[in-house]
Design an enzyme around this catalytic site. Structure first.
Site, mmCIF file in Angstrom:
data_model
loop_
_atom_site.group_PDB
_atom_site.id
_atom_site.type_symbol
_atom_site.label_atom_id
_atom_site.label_comp_id
_atom_site.label_asym_id
_atom_site.label_seq_id
_atom_site.Cartn_x
_atom_site.Cartn_y
_atom_site.Cartn_z
ATOM 1 N N MET A 1 0.856 -1.168 0.000
ATOM 2 C CA MET A 1 0.000 0.000 0.000
ATOM 3 C C MET A 1 0.883 1.205 0.000
ATOM 4 O O MET A 1 1.797 1.243 0.801
ATOM 5 C CB MET A 1 -0.901 -0.110 1.192
ATOM 6 C CG MET A 1 -1.639 1.040 1.870
ATOM 7 S SD MET A 1 -1.421 2.713 1.565
ATOM 8 C CE MET A 1 -0.821 3.275 3.113
ATOM 9 N N PRO A 2 0.726 2.151 -0.774
ATOM 10 C CA PRO A 2 -0.085 2.190 -1.985
ATOM 11 C C PRO A 2 0.730 1.829 -3.233
ATOM 12 O O PRO A 2 1.957 1.824 -3.200
ATOM 13 C CB PRO A 2 -0.531 3.648 -2.035
ATOM 14 C CG PRO A 2 0.607 4.399 -1.446
ATOM 15 C CD PRO A 2 1.168 3.493 -0.383
ATOM 16 N N HIS A 3 -0.006 1.549 -4.301
ATOM 17 C CA HIS A 3 0.611 1.350 -5.615
ATOM 18 C C HIS A 3 0.167 2.514 -6.484
ATOM 19 O O HIS A 3 -1.019 2.809 -6.579
ATOM 20 C CB HIS A 3 0.175 0.029 -6.238
ATOM 21 C CG HIS A 3 0.720 -0.146 -7.628
ATOM 22 N ND1 HIS A 3 2.063 -0.272 -7.882
ATOM 23 C CD2 HIS A 3 0.094 -0.179 -8.825
ATOM 24 C CE1 HIS A 3 2.241 -0.385 -9.188
ATOM 25 N NE2 HIS A 3 1.070 -0.332 -9.782
ATOM 26 N N ILE B 1 5.625 1.317 -0.686
ATOM 27 C CA ILE B 1 5.161 2.038 -1.871
ATOM 28 C C ILE B 1 5.760 1.440 -3.137
ATOM 29 O O ILE B 1 6.960 1.177 -3.199
ATOM 30 C CB ILE B 1 5.554 3.531 -1.765
ATOM 31 C CG1 ILE B 1 4.923 4.147 -0.520
ATOM 32 C CG2 ILE B 1 5.159 4.298 -3.024
ATOM 33 C CD1 ILE B 1 5.507 5.486 -0.136
ATOM 34 N N SER B 2 4.914 1.244 -4.131
ATOM 35 C CA SER B 2 5.403 0.854 -5.458
ATOM 36 C C SER B 2 4.862 1.865 -6.465
ATOM 37 O O SER B 2 3.745 2.369 -6.323
ATOM 38 C CB SER B 2 4.957 -0.567 -5.817
ATOM 39 O OG SER B 2 3.558 -0.692 -5.739
#
Length: 77
Positions: free
Chosen positions: A1-3, A39-40
């Protein structure tokens, strides 16, 4: 979370893309109170001639209820 998925025109250097991703990730971690490792971020380059069909219509017009910032342009006009 989040992408996070960033869709933009081609033409930025790898250095510019890395800097953009680093800045966004840092701000998201700070504001959302999450760790950077959570994060991604992906970057999808979409040619300008395909923008209306592949991005504007399905992701902007089709998801207005999800937008927190609407664009100030309309490629369909």
């Amino acid at each position: 979370m989040p992408h996070i998925i960033i869709k933009m025109y081609p033409g930025r250097s790898e250095e510019q893309k890395r800097k953009l991703v680093d800045c966004i990730a840092a701000d998201v971690a700070d504001i959302a109170k999450c760790e950077l490792k959570s994060i991604s971020i992906a970057i999808e380059e979409v040619p300008s001639e395909e923008w209306a069909e592949k991005v504007y219509t399905p992701h902007i017009l089709g998801n207005r209820h999800l937008l927190y910032k609407e664009p100030g342009y309309n490629p369909l006009k």
